[in-house]
Design an enzyme around this catalytic site. Structure first.
Site, short mmCIF file in Angstrom:
data_model
loop_
_atom_site.label_atom_id
_atom_site.label_comp_id
_atom_site.label_asym_id
_atom_site.label_seq_id
_atom_site.Cartn_x
_atom_site.Cartn_y
_atom_site.Cartn_z
N LYS A 24 -0.54 -92.02 29.99
CA LYS A 24 0.54 -92.85 29.11
C LYS A 24 1.71 -92.12 28.89
O LYS A 24 1.98 -90.82 28.90
CB LYS A 24 -0.19 -93.07 27.85
N VAL A 113 -1.43 -81.44 33.70
CA VAL A 113 -2.05 -80.74 32.58
C VAL A 113 -1.24 -80.31 31.54
O VAL A 113 -0.07 -79.55 31.76
CB VAL A 113 -2.99 -79.80 33.07
N GLY A 115 0.83 -81.83 29.67
CA GLY A 115 2.24 -82.42 29.93
C GLY A 115 2.59 -83.41 29.11
O GLY A 115 3.77 -84.13 29.21
N GLY A 116 1.83 -83.78 28.17
CA GLY A 116 2.09 -84.79 27.19
C GLY A 116 1.76 -86.28 27.46
O GLY A 116 2.35 -87.26 27.00
N MET A 117 0.85 -86.30 28.63
CA MET A 117 0.72 -87.53 29.09
C MET A 117 -0.87 -87.91 29.04
O MET A 117 -1.27 -88.84 29.42
CB MET A 117 1.19 -87.71 30.60
N ASP A 154 -5.97 -89.93 21.50
CA ASP A 154 -5.57 -90.84 22.62
C ASP A 154 -6.42 -91.44 23.40
O ASP A 154 -6.34 -92.08 24.44
CB ASP A 154 -4.60 -89.82 23.53
#
Ligand code: ATP
Length: 315
Positions: A24, A113, A115-117, A154
């Site tokens: 995301k 990893v 990575g803010g995703m 999340d």
């Protein structure tokens, strides 16, 4: 356990269940000041991207959850009980299964990893779905959503995908209708950023008046999505965690500036970073942008992706 004979899926012996889960980006990440409960209240717009991890679940020894990790971004992923996919399988077995249930999990990782995703959260969502199918449990979407929220803010979005407004800690989701497909370029950084560290720096900067806070999601984001207007969406992107992420990793400001100079409609740090996400006008502009960004020393790799993508899905 379900004894419903109308269930469509019947596992061949030892065949793994395969689930694909999306990364995301937050089109808006509006963060309030730290609350007395130790959490930051959020207002966010999640947008799932066609950058996926795959979760495979095969029958395991009774009571055992084992994990193997492979793929482009598998380095630094814990393979012990702290892995979110393992925690998801254990939680599901404890709440809806029996102690005899076991699973051999395999993660094929493409999502960066730290990575803010939300890669770990995606894997947890994938493991919930894959194990509920493997073990033939009577779990509906609401059950999985409730377990997902216990695993992390999340994780519920990993199940539903698409576009959604998230409130509370990000786990109270309302799907957001949108038209159109958006073309993105992702610039991965060398190494990750710790989410707690970014929130910590956010708190410090807020005290110093160097960051802004507030949980109100800008209406422009939903309006742009409803009109399928990438130009308006590019202008509407917001992230309160961008300032602390740039403070911790100043080179990200150069990455964002380079993408804007190369014609991105919008440029933003993804979640808590350090991945930067760039919105492009078209697929071909995204290809040009990826080439430009790939030349930067501080960019480890680039990927193109489209959004919105579906949430966790059986393959
Ligand atoms: P967050 O969801 O906290 O914003 P993120 O998206 O930036 O995090 P993740 O890839 O989820 O980053 O990883 C955060 C940390 O979670 C990693 O440093 C790692 O130690 C741990 N982790 C646990 N399970 C996983 C997993 N399945 N994949 C990746 N990291 C995991």
């Amino acid at each position: 356990m379900s004894d419903d004979p109308s269930r469509l899926w019947s596992p061949a012996e030892d065949a793994p269940v395969r689930v694909r889960v999306p990364a995301k980006v937050n089109l808006a990440l509006c963060v309030g000041p730290l609350g007395a409960d130790g959490y930051h209240p959020l207002g966010t717009v999640f947008h799932a991207l066609s950058l996926h991890d795959e979760v495979l679940a095969a029958p395991g020894e009774p009571g055992e959850v084992t994990l193997q990790v492979s793929g482009e971004t598998s380095a630094d992923v814990p393979v012990d009980e702290s892995n979110l996919a393992v925690r998801a399988a254990r939680l599901l077995a404890a709440e809806f299964g029996t102690p005899e249930l076991g699973v051999r999990l395999q993660l094929k990782k493409q999502i960066p990893v730290a990575g803010g995703m939300a890669g770990g959260s995606a894997d947890a969502a994938g493991a919930l779905l894959a194990c509920s199918v493997l073990w033939d449990l009577d779990t509906g979407p609401d059950d999985l959503h409730a377990l997902a929220a216990r695993l992390g803010a999340d994780v519920p979005f990993g199940l539903v995908g698409g576009n959604a407004i998230g409130r509370g800690r990000g786990d109270q989701l309302v799907p957001l209708l949108s038209c159109g497909i958006y073309h993105w370029v992702l610039a991965f950084a060398h190494g990750g950023l710790s989410t707690p560290q970014v929130f910590g720096r956010f708190d410090e900067m807020l005290e110093q008046g160097r960051a802004s806070s507030g949980t109100e999601v800008p209406a422009e984001v939903a309006e742009a999505l409803a009109k399928a207007d990438p130009f308006a969406l590019g202008k509407a992107l917001r992230n309160n965690l961008e300032a602390p992420a740039l403070d911790l990793r100043p080179e990200l400001a150069e990455t964002l500036a380079a993408g804007r100079a190369a014609g991105a409609l919008g440029a933003i740090v993804s979640g808590s970073g350090p991945t930067c996400a760039f919105l492009a006008e078209s697929e071909s502009r995204a290809m040009d942008l990826a080439t430009e960004l790939g030349r930067l020393e501080q960019v480890a790799a680039t990927r193109r992706a489209t959004g919105p993508a579906q949430g966790a899905r059986l393959l």
